[in-house]
Design an enzyme around this catalytic site. Sequence first.
Site, PDB file in Angstrom:
ATOM      1  CD  GLU A 278       5.952   1.976   6.621  1.00  0.00           C
ATOM      2  OE1 GLU A 278       5.888   3.123   7.110  1.00  0.00           O
ATOM      3  OE2 GLU A 278       6.181   1.759   5.420  1.00  0.00           O
ATOM      4  CD  GLU A 281       1.198  -0.662   8.604  1.00  0.00           C
ATOM      5  OE1 GLU A 281       2.138   0.163   8.512  1.00  0.00           O
ATOM      6  OE2 GLU A 281       0.180  -0.608   7.912  1.00  0.00           O
ATOM      7  CB  CYS A 299       6.492   8.541   5.109  1.00  0.00           C
ATOM      8  SG  CYS A 299       7.754   7.588   4.307  1.00  0.00           S
ATOM      9  CB  SER A 319       2.464   1.559   5.600  1.00  0.00           C
ATOM     10  OG  SER A 319       2.537   2.057   6.917  1.00  0.00           O
ATOM     11  CE  LYS A 358       6.254  15.001   4.424  1.00  0.00           C
ATOM     12  NZ  LYS A 358       5.623  13.817   5.023  1.00  0.00           N
ATOM     13  CD  GLU A 361       1.761  14.046   5.263  1.00  0.00           C
ATOM     14  OE1 GLU A 361       2.712  14.741   5.656  1.00  0.00           O
ATOM     15  OE2 GLU A 361       1.832  12.817   5.150  1.00  0.00           O
ATOM     16  CD  GLU A 366     -12.798  11.894   9.702  1.00  0.00           C
ATOM     17  OE1 GLU A 366     -13.624  12.803   9.519  1.00  0.00           O
ATOM     18  OE2 GLU A 366     -13.104  10.727   9.980  1.00  0.00           O
ATOM     19  CB  CYS A 509      13.133  13.886   1.570  1.00  0.00           C
ATOM     20  SG  CYS A 509      11.774  12.745   1.849  1.00  0.00           S
TER      21      CYS A 509
END
Lengths: 581, 183, 631
Positions: A278, A281, A299, A319, A358, A361, A366, A509
């Site tokens: 990142e 990036e 994330c 990102s 999660k 997620e 794919e 989190c």
Amino acid sequence: MIKARINDLPVEVPEGTTILDAARQVQVCIPTLCKHRDLLSTAACGICIVRNKGGNKMIRACCTPLENGMEITTHDRDIVEVRRSTLELILSNHPNGCLTCERNGECELQKLAADFNINQEAIKRYVKETPPDTSTGSIVIDFTKCIKCGRCIQVCQEMQDVWALSFLERGINTRMAPAGDITLAESPCVKCGQCSAHCPTGAIVENDETQTIWEALHDPNKVCVVQIAPSVRVTVGEAFGLPPGTNLTRKLYSALRRLGFKAVFDTNFAADVTIVEEASEFIERFAHKRGALPLITSCCPSWTDFMEKNHWDFIDNFSTAKSPQQMLGVLAKTYYAEKLGIDPAKLYMVSIMPCTAKKYELTRTEEMYASGFKDVDVAITTRELARMLKQSGIEFLSLPDAEADSLLGDYTGAGTIFGATGGVMEAAVRTAYFYATGKKLKSLDLEAVRGLQGVKEGTVDINGTPVRVAVAHGLANVEDVLNRVREAQKAGKETPYHFIEVMACPGGCIGGGGQPYGVDNERRQKRAAGLYQDDRDKQIRCSHENPEVIRLYKEFLDKPLSTKAHHLLHTRYTARPLYKR
Amino acid sequence: MISNLNHDLNGTVAVTTAPAPAAHPAGRAAAITRIVEKHGRRSSRLVPILQEVQEEFRYLPPDALALVAEKLNVAPARVFGVATFYAHFAIKPKGKHLVRLCDGTACHVKDSIPILDAIRRRLGVDARHPTTPDLMFTVETVACLGACGLAPVVVVDDQVHGAMTPAKGVALVESMIAKEAAP
Amino acid sequence: MKDATPATRPENTNPPTEPDAKQRRVIVCAGTGCVANGAYAVFRGFAEQIQAAGIAVTTEFKPEAGSELRLNESGCQGFCQMGPLVTILPEGILYTKVKSADVAEIVAQTLVAGQVIGRLLYTDPATKQPCRGVAEIPFYRRQQRHVLRACGIIDPGSIEEYLHHGGYAAARKAFTAMTPETVCQEILRSGLRGRGGGGYPTGRKWEAARTQKSAKKYVICNADEGDPGAFMNRSVMEGDPHSVLEGLMIAARGIGADETFIYVRSEYPLAVQRMRQAVKHAQRLGFLGTNVFGSGLNLSCEVMEGAGAFVCGEETAMIASIEGHRGMPRPKPPYPAQSGLWGKPTIINNVETLAHTVRVINEGAERFRQSGTSASPGTKTFALTGHVANTGLIEVPFGTTLREVVLNIGGGITDRRGRITADGFKAVQIGGPSGGCLTHEHLDLPLDYDSLRGAGAMVGSGGLVAMNQKTCMVSVARFFMDFTQRESCGKCVLCREGTRQMLALLDDIIEGRATGETLTLLEKLAHAVQKGSLCGLGKTAPNPVLSTLRYFRDEYDAHVIHKCCPTGQCKALAKPSIDPAKCKGCQACAKKCPVGAITGERKQTHVIDPKKCTACGTCADVCKFDAVLGV
């Protein structure tokens, strides 16, 4: 200051203090149920009633400010009897199956009923059979257990601005449900799980997948491996009576090996990898002007879901790096499998996360199958882990420390602070600074992005250019930040921020929807403090300096943002508008 | 001024406004947009907006509610929460003929309930399912229309009928069924 | 736009006669009751017939009364049992139960020939004498109509007529000759208490809002009259809408608000229409808008409709509704006077309270205090309904006894066939679903806020339902509990679940399933709900139960212990039977029985089969010999 008496004991508190809080000054604990420290009082349940000057009128302690000269009685025969009646009435509406409920032993209603020694045979029972909602795979709603306290509604509407849940109908027919009786999966729900974290009963819980894991652990055809998220290490102890923020990393490694996992990894390692990708990036977009600014972190899967539904005009800003969970999964089934000569088809990757989203997620797109298999097979929450540990016959707290498996186990201080709001930003800045200047930041602690304020801003001087960053947590805080960016875009002005971090859960989190019950700001602070201490205790505090990360790129990925890195470690987003604007 | 009073040739007071037929979905969007715009697209006007939408379509179809949410830029959860709270709002379609029985105190002490039971029995409806399957009749109770001198009172569509009995109530319904059946 | 000059205020409190005006007037009552009985047809009949008789007629109000006859519709004239009502001025004749077929005769006999038609007059059952007009009718004579003064006389759609009788003089005075402080002082000195049910001193409420420092303040008129059996506010809004509007203006001046709302329940479409029309007319004349009355201040008013939630009559729930939310009460403090609509200081006052303020400002606090009692000054409107001879809308000073209201003004208690019975009085329910009952022992109780509270009842909004000996008080309690339970917003546990449980217990009692614990549990829950509910709806929901338990315990015991309903009203416990001493065998009952439960030969005593009988009471209705017992 307000001077008054509570149960004939003198109290003195600042103006505006509620009777409930003032009572604690004299060690008086007025019982509550619908009240939550995170939320505004709705005065719904009526358990906290008290009396003033012996009058007939009963007032609710949770929302009434103490006034000068009040003489509050919190417990007398009458008051207690009304409280008991209230509890009996709640129970008359509630299924009796405590023993087989996920909240057994941890339920706020159960505790009150036990404390009050309720015997409610006299009152008629009305429990309406309603099928549960399991549509999201992350959260399960059992409507029959809902006591209509309103917490989840306030959380979903005001705190998270998601508006998946609401009250429908009125009076005795009042119920909590997604609007129009659609399924939760069809609703705006982003699976953040904050509803389940605030629910006092077993009405909203995480989708328990521990059984799947037990079976996998005993399956001779599977090689079970596991990863632990940053914030789990400082919260799991609460389920065992330890103070929030106690860092149990090494015990967790130990326990997980005892459970039967063949390899124990640390998501923090992948967090370091995420930062490398990142930050690279960011340099691409910021220094080389290739790509949209601001760059927005991705994330948090609740956040990406929220973005795809409500703010898809920012897709190009996101990102493309996957979350650490997914990165670790794909690397385990490629890099690790290759290195150790394990057939990746046999690998069964379990992740332990603070988060119900999660679970969602894992099959988001794919690209979550980039390894050729499901990169992460199952994700469970801290609460589920606690239950597994309790079932397992391990004396968790007395275990000797252990280490994680090399290759995907080592982490830097930057990786561990991912679990706190502002942590991703701080970690990214530490590395981005180095990438841009070739030098290390004089002070690695970016205080400006730490703490529980809803939106935090900071500026970092990189080579004479001020880089403006913003950190938001709790989805209700997102709209303002994005609107500022939109306004600047419309006016043709420079973007107010170059880099934005968003965490769906307040506190980040460590305040996740799957964390142990009883969250409030005090706990969030203590949990985060545990992570920041872990950071300070680390020798290496910058992601790009992690020797195992360096090895990963040298031996496998070549360099950040390489083709291979893109293929394995990056993903895409799709606009899935819920409302038209 | 006479002209301001809303009454038809039969000399009855309009208890409800005349319902319009439910519009085609495309027409629905236009009607809802018009109503929301009229209220300045303010979400605080949700209750009057829903009232007008219900007048337009005779009830509140769920897709209309979703449209209202969209036009107001608020979550459907908010709109449904409000729409299902107030008794006036009907999420299910109502029958062509609205039979409302006053169960205010005065009518109640003059035995309104046996009339209600008789009418419900005749039409095969009850409290939970107040509308006949052919969507011809809806039977509901209403609390006090202020015609207490005429208790017990039944209002069918816009017509107020006083001093009712169970037999008269059933006869009234049967005359309406006959009228509907006639070619 | 010319200024209206206030006319001399008539001294007496009966419908205003105009001592100077010689104008011939025909006033047809168009309150809902009379309309349902065909008042509009009567009105149209008059319009046609008067013209056909060659009499010059106008339906408009003209301040300089000419020689034309003026025909208008009015709001509720109050004597609902006797409608349709037609008042003829200046003679002061009141014709009752007027049908369209009577109109031609009235025009010919009374308007042209100047004669009174005896058969259309009200006959006093006590004296058996026909009464010419309101001055002679005990129902009216014994009232003191201030709020209802113009109701039933003026055309509610004419602001000009309202102005002619001194309308808007009080509002003008408040805006131009008084300050907010002096306005509040005057209301405070008057001792006016909230007429919606709370009885809170209005002046104190206004003062609390006036002293808040806020650029924005609101006044809301609570016209969400949801009590079943109450139609006082409705009648005032339909009959004299400007008086409400003027009171609202005075309130706005008193606290410093520039925005007002009138929240009317949607079940009152005519009231909504009249209030909206009144607002439009007031705007046209500059009484609403900018620089009202030349004061430099602005004032707006919007009429909003409720959507079928009784709980929205509660202040904070009403505020939530206006804000576009579910109408659920919020905890107090903060009180609306401090933080209400949109968080700003807000006053919510009942329709009648506001109407009273007009007179207080016009005539002063002392004058207002001349009626009523010292702690409850002024008059109160009541809707008198149920088993009384004269149901209708009345207004009496506080302190009037129950006996005066029910037996004198009301004319006495009636039985199921409408006959006045001397000892028929059982109870009066006052205050609707939040109130309690009053019995024989209270007949000489003065009706005022404090005396009623002592008896376990309350004035409430003013609904008064009289009940005869055939009324089962347990059933009455159940009726009100059913209502409150349906209207509960669902937020707080005690109201939401407690009322459901209480209703189930009452059903147990009524249907013969009660046990020894039932009454104990009922009382326990009643006390809990009363003490711990969040808002007034929950807190007062148990009142009917507690009140009937207090005064009619024996009736409850009969249901619980003996599984018997003394009045025969509770069908599940009724055991109808035919008295062989009275039965003539005419077979009328057997023919009418909807379930074929009666058998018997002609001229033989008939028998009811208890297994088939549903206790619907049809046989008792039909029997000319009073031979059916127990139902």
